[in-house]
Design an enzyme around this catalytic site. Structure first.
Site, PDB file in Angstrom:
ATOM      1  N   THR A  39      62.869 -60.723  87.175  1.00 25.23           N
ATOM      2  CA  THR A  39      63.437 -60.964  85.843  1.00 25.23           C
ATOM      3  C   THR A  39      64.672 -60.112  85.561  1.00 25.23           C
ATOM      4  O   THR A  39      65.519 -60.505  84.760  1.00 25.23           O
ATOM      5  CB  THR A  39      62.390 -60.748  84.726  1.00 25.23           C
ATOM      6  OG1 THR A  39      61.998 -59.374  84.678  1.00 25.23           O
ATOM      7  CG2 THR A  39      61.187 -61.644  84.924  1.00 25.23           C
ATOM      8  N   MET A  80      67.079 -61.493  80.760  1.00 20.35           N
ATOM      9  CA  MET A  80      66.235 -62.369  79.950  1.00 20.35           C
ATOM     10  C   MET A  80      64.830 -62.475  80.532  1.00 20.35           C
ATOM     11  O   MET A  80      64.415 -63.522  81.020  1.00 20.35           O
ATOM     12  CB  MET A  80      66.898 -63.744  79.828  1.00 20.35           C
ATOM     13  CG  MET A  80      68.297 -63.705  79.259  1.00 20.35           C
ATOM     14  SD  MET A  80      68.415 -62.914  77.644  1.00 20.35           S
ATOM     15  CE  MET A  80      67.488 -64.020  76.630  1.00 20.35           C
ATOM     16  N   HIS A  81      64.080 -61.391  80.437  1.00 25.81           N
ATOM     17  CA  HIS A  81      62.738 -61.333  81.020  1.00 25.81           C
ATOM     18  C   HIS A  81      61.848 -62.471  80.525  1.00 25.81           C
ATOM     19  O   HIS A  81      61.289 -63.222  81.320  1.00 25.81           O
ATOM     20  CB  HIS A  81      62.080 -59.986  80.715  1.00 25.81           C
ATOM     21  CG  HIS A  81      62.885 -58.811  81.135  1.00 25.81           C
ATOM     22  ND1 HIS A  81      63.080 -58.484  82.457  1.00 25.81           N
ATOM     23  CD2 HIS A  81      63.562 -57.887  80.409  1.00 25.81           C
ATOM     24  CE1 HIS A  81      63.829 -57.397  82.533  1.00 25.81           C
ATOM     25  NE2 HIS A  81      64.131 -57.022  81.312  1.00 25.81           N
ATOM     26  N   ASP A  82      61.695 -62.600  79.225  1.00 29.20           N
ATOM     27  CA  ASP A  82      60.764 -63.581  78.673  1.00 29.20           C
ATOM     28  C   ASP A  82      61.224 -65.014  78.895  1.00 29.20           C
ATOM     29  O   ASP A  82      60.400 -65.923  79.010  1.00 29.20           O
ATOM     30  CB  ASP A  82      60.535 -63.317  77.189  1.00 29.20           C
ATOM     31  CG  ASP A  82      59.843 -61.983  76.941  1.00 29.20           C
ATOM     32  OD1 ASP A  82      59.230 -61.446  77.885  1.00 29.20           O
ATOM     33  OD2 ASP A  82      59.909 -61.476  75.810  1.00 29.20           O
TER      34      ASP A  82
END
EC number: 3.2.-.-
Length: 144
Positions: A39, A80-82
């Site tokens: 991520t 943008m992990h999520d």
């Protein structure tokens, strides 16, 4: 499958409740894991972010929201992990996956919350998760 963002080895969500995470990984449910090693590469570049306000009202709103996002900056890009969870559902071909055995360390003084990802199968345990080992960064940016 790499380093942490809460402790040297543990990612925040796992580190907060490693016992619960361990139960999930041993639940028998179909699990997909996309760690920080992947991520962190899911970057929205600064030039893309700069175009958002010129697109439409939604772009203006996103630009305003992203200006307060804590994982990067508007000038260097945002991790943008999520958003990777949504990308995984919408475009799973963006990810290089490998079935792996994953355990969560619950007792270690220095390692509690660490996800132990047996990429090479050295522990002889059956795989309990599909682990993302890579992401097509350009493809991610095109669909973001």
């Amino acid at each position: 499958a790499g380093r942490g963002n809460f402790t040297p080895n543990a990612e925040f969500n796992i580190a907060i409740d490693p016992e619960a995470a361990a139960k999930v990984f041993h639940s028998g449910l179909e699990i997909g894991m996309c760690g920080l090693d992947v991520t962190n590469r899911a970057l929205l570049a600064a030039d893309y972010l700069a175009t958002l306000p010129t697109l439409n009202q939604t772009g203006k709103m996103l630009h305003a929201l992203f200006s307060h996002y804590r994982s990067g900056s508007m000038s260097s890009g945002l991790r943008m992990h999520d958003l990777c969870a949504i990308a995984w559902l919408a475009r799973p071909e963006l990810f290089t996956l490998q079935p792996c055995f994953v355990a969560v360390e619950t007792q270690g003084t220095w390692t509690a919350g660490t996800t132990v990802v047996d990429i090479e199968g050295r522990l002889g345990q059956p795989a309990n998760a599909q682990v993302a080992l890579d992401i097509d960064v350009e493809g991610f940016q095109r669909c973001a």
